[in-house]
Design a protein around this motif. Sequence first.
Motif, mmCIF file in Angstrom:
data_model
loop_
_atom_site.group_PDB
_atom_site.id
_atom_site.type_symbol
_atom_site.label_atom_id
_atom_site.label_comp_id
_atom_site.label_asym_id
_atom_site.label_seq_id
_atom_site.Cartn_x
_atom_site.Cartn_y
_atom_site.Cartn_z
ATOM 1 N N GLY A 4 -2.565 10.139 -22.654
ATOM 2 C CA GLY A 4 -1.862 8.889 -22.908
ATOM 3 C C GLY A 4 -0.428 8.874 -22.417
ATOM 4 N N VAL A 5 -0.088 9.795 -21.507
ATOM 5 C CA VAL A 5 1.265 9.849 -20.950
ATOM 6 C C VAL A 5 1.190 9.552 -19.457
ATOM 7 C CG1 VAL A 5 3.287 11.327 -20.557
ATOM 8 C CG2 VAL A 5 1.970 11.539 -22.670
ATOM 9 N N LEU A 6 2.197 8.862 -18.922
ATOM 10 C CA LEU A 6 2.209 8.550 -17.495
ATOM 11 C C LEU A 6 2.185 9.836 -16.674
ATOM 12 C CD1 LEU A 6 4.738 5.615 -16.881
ATOM 13 C CD2 LEU A 6 2.249 5.573 -16.722
ATOM 14 N N GLN A 7 1.355 9.837 -15.648
ATOM 15 C CA GLN A 7 1.290 10.974 -14.748
ATOM 16 C C GLN A 7 2.522 11.006 -13.844
ATOM 17 O OE1 GLN A 7 -1.725 13.291 -14.863
ATOM 18 N NE2 GLN A 7 -1.165 12.260 -16.743
ATOM 19 N N TYR A 58 -4.163 -1.292 -16.813
ATOM 20 C CA TYR A 58 -3.572 -0.396 -17.810
ATOM 21 C C TYR A 58 -4.205 -0.559 -19.192
ATOM 22 C CZ TYR A 58 -0.064 0.932 -14.390
ATOM 23 O OH TYR A 58 0.563 1.433 -13.278
ATOM 24 N N GLY A 59 -5.044 -1.588 -19.335
ATOM 25 C CA GLY A 59 -5.770 -1.752 -20.592
ATOM 26 C C GLY A 59 -4.857 -1.800 -21.798
ATOM 27 N N ARG A 60 -5.128 -0.924 -22.772
ATOM 28 C CA ARG A 60 -4.335 -0.917 -24.004
ATOM 29 C C ARG A 60 -3.055 -0.090 -23.889
ATOM 30 N NH1 ARG A 60 -8.772 -0.306 -28.940
ATOM 31 N NH2 ARG A 60 -9.966 -2.219 -28.468
ATOM 32 N N ASP A 61 -2.899 0.632 -22.790
ATOM 33 C CA ASP A 61 -1.670 1.403 -22.594
ATOM 34 C C ASP A 61 -0.521 0.469 -22.223
ATOM 35 O OD1 ASP A 61 -2.595 4.072 -23.042
ATOM 36 O OD2 ASP A 61 -3.653 3.961 -21.123
ATOM 37 N N PRO A 62 0.700 0.803 -22.616
ATOM 38 C CA PRO A 62 1.836 -0.056 -22.274
ATOM 39 C C PRO A 62 2.096 -0.065 -20.775
ATOM 40 C CG PRO A 62 2.595 1.977 -23.312
ATOM 41 C CD PRO A 62 1.107 1.954 -23.447
ATOM 42 N N GLU A 73 0.819 -1.208 0.000
ATOM 43 C CA GLU A 73 0.000 0.000 0.000
ATOM 44 C C GLU A 73 0.857 1.264 0.000
ATOM 45 O OE1 GLU A 73 0.059 -1.528 4.334
ATOM 46 O OE2 GLU A 73 -0.114 -2.357 2.302
ATOM 47 N N GLN A 74 2.128 1.134 0.335
ATOM 48 C CA GLN A 74 3.034 2.278 0.302
ATOM 49 C C GLN A 74 3.791 2.372 -1.030
ATOM 50 O OE1 GLN A 74 5.491 2.610 3.816
ATOM 51 N NE2 GLN A 74 3.841 1.946 5.156
ATOM 52 N N ILE A 75 3.517 1.458 -1.933
ATOM 53 C CA ILE A 75 4.144 1.465 -3.257
ATOM 54 C C ILE A 75 3.304 2.320 -4.201
ATOM 55 C CG2 ILE A 75 4.736 0.064 -5.266
ATOM 56 C CD1 ILE A 75 6.646 -0.368 -2.988
ATOM 57 N N TYR A 76 3.960 3.244 -4.871
ATOM 58 C CA TYR A 76 3.277 4.107 -5.835
ATOM 59 C C TYR A 76 3.366 3.487 -7.228
ATOM 60 C CZ TYR A 76 2.550 8.118 -8.964
ATOM 61 O OH TYR A 76 2.116 8.955 -9.959
ATOM 62 N N LEU A 77 2.231 3.409 -7.909
ATOM 63 C CA LEU A 77 2.201 3.000 -9.308
ATOM 64 C C LEU A 77 1.623 4.149 -10.132
ATOM 65 C CD1 LEU A 77 0.935 -0.712 -9.355
ATOM 66 C CD2 LEU A 77 3.270 0.126 -9.593
ATOM 67 N N PRO A 78 2.310 4.576 -11.170
ATOM 68 C CA PRO A 78 1.801 5.695 -11.970
ATOM 69 C C PRO A 78 0.624 5.268 -12.840
ATOM 70 C CG PRO A 78 3.770 4.784 -12.995
ATOM 71 C CD PRO A 78 3.592 4.056 -11.687
ATOM 72 N N THR A 79 -0.224 6.216 -13.162
ATOM 73 C CA THR A 79 -1.356 5.971 -14.057
ATOM 74 C C THR A 79 -1.242 6.897 -15.265
ATOM 75 O OG1 THR A 79 -2.692 7.586 -12.834
ATOM 76 C CG2 THR A 79 -2.874 5.270 -12.179
ATOM 77 N N TYR A 80 -1.975 6.564 -16.314
ATOM 78 C CA TYR A 80 -1.950 7.366 -17.532
ATOM 79 C C TYR A 80 -2.993 8.474 -17.470
ATOM 80 C CZ TYR A 80 1.175 4.116 -19.902
ATOM 81 O OH TYR A 80 2.265 3.360 -20.269
ATOM 82 N N GLY A 81 -2.619 9.628 -17.986
ATOM 83 C CA GLY A 81 -3.570 10.720 -18.100
ATOM 84 C C GLY A 81 -4.365 10.612 -19.385
ATOM 85 N N THR A 82 -5.251 11.563 -19.607
ATOM 86 C CA THR A 82 -6.101 11.536 -20.800
ATOM 87 C C THR A 82 -5.287 11.681 -22.087
ATOM 88 O OG1 THR A 82 -6.458 13.920 -20.536
ATOM 89 C CG2 THR A 82 -8.098 12.438 -19.555
#
Length: 382
Positions: free
Chosen positions: A99-102, A231-235, A88-97
């Motif tokens: 299509g680039v990692l936040q 992450y769906g279709r995003d790499p 729970e203390q591990i950060y995983l980045p997500t994609y913005g609208t």
Amino acid sequence: MRRLNNLLTLFTAITAFFFGSFITKILSSVDQCPAHRRGVPDLKSHPNLFLMVLVLSAPRSAEQRNAMRRTWLKNVRQPIQQPYYPEEQIYLPTYGTSGVLQVELVAHQANRLRQYIEWQKSPLTRIPQLTKREIKVKHLFAIGTVKISSSLEAELLSEQNQHKDLLMLQHHHDTYDNLTDKLLQALDALIDNYEFSYIIKVDDDTYVKLDSLINELVSYDRKLLRKMSEYGRDPIPQLYWGYFNGRAKIKGKGHWKESNYYLSKNYLPYALGGGYVLSRKLCEYIVNSSQLLTPYVSEDVSVGTWLTPLRHVYRWHDPRFDTGYMPRKCQPYHIVLHKRNLEMMTDIYDGKLCSGTVSSSLSEYYYDWTRTADKCCDSLVV
């Protein structure tokens, strides 16, 4: 007579076909073989490695290599005895609208460091664990062997016979100006000969608290695997973990002089070269694109520049990496420590973390990815 001519023609065509196929196969094999392409002897296979430790070392640095073997590299073959770092203390980045990692914000970086310090002090981290986790790790010292004396070559061969941990690059002349090529040759050999998930590149004056680094990297990897479907279709994000700088001015003189860096006023953001972690896929990208990538004098600058256009690179800026050209103020939470001599490595291994360090003028900072390069590193760790 016509039938005989036809048979001769057919025989010639068949012979030419098989001969051409034979030659093509040979050429293809040569092209794929690192021993021919990069001048690296065959390496013993070691499947399913989690982490590869790549140490860039000079031919005459046997004392430094032995100091590393006597201290933190002893942990390569020992099981991790820490409790799992909380996912729970591990950060995983997500994609913005777009299509680039936040990017990870400064506030989150600060909170992450605070949580780690609190976890370090927790009584749970001092309780011996009943289950010891066997995480496969391997280390290699990359050394260029072109233009070395016969006596030095004999010394290296003796060292190799004893420790079997030298990656001798037979097409590399080991000088600072060739450091980027050295990294490329080493990565090429490792990609071709080993299956691994991550690699940490360090210098031979770097000390790594391997238990702490692997423990958190395992938790990150486990969480990433569980969340892959989101992450769906995003790499899938690819890890580039270290202590980043984005305001370093392009060097115009000395060993670090760059004559071919025209991209910007400053170097593009890069993880400092005392130590950084790369996922395997980023290593593969670098190796497979090496003929098209511009090599710069500094290998860490080169890696940062090469990875800049990729939209799925997770640049994890971590103040626990003390990896600059001189040590920062000693902190118990540091896990990668650069510019440590032989005595300091022994002392750190014996629990004397701050032995030999002096008051440093280097400030420790969080990286503000939302600001321009000249303002990137103003958020100090206090």
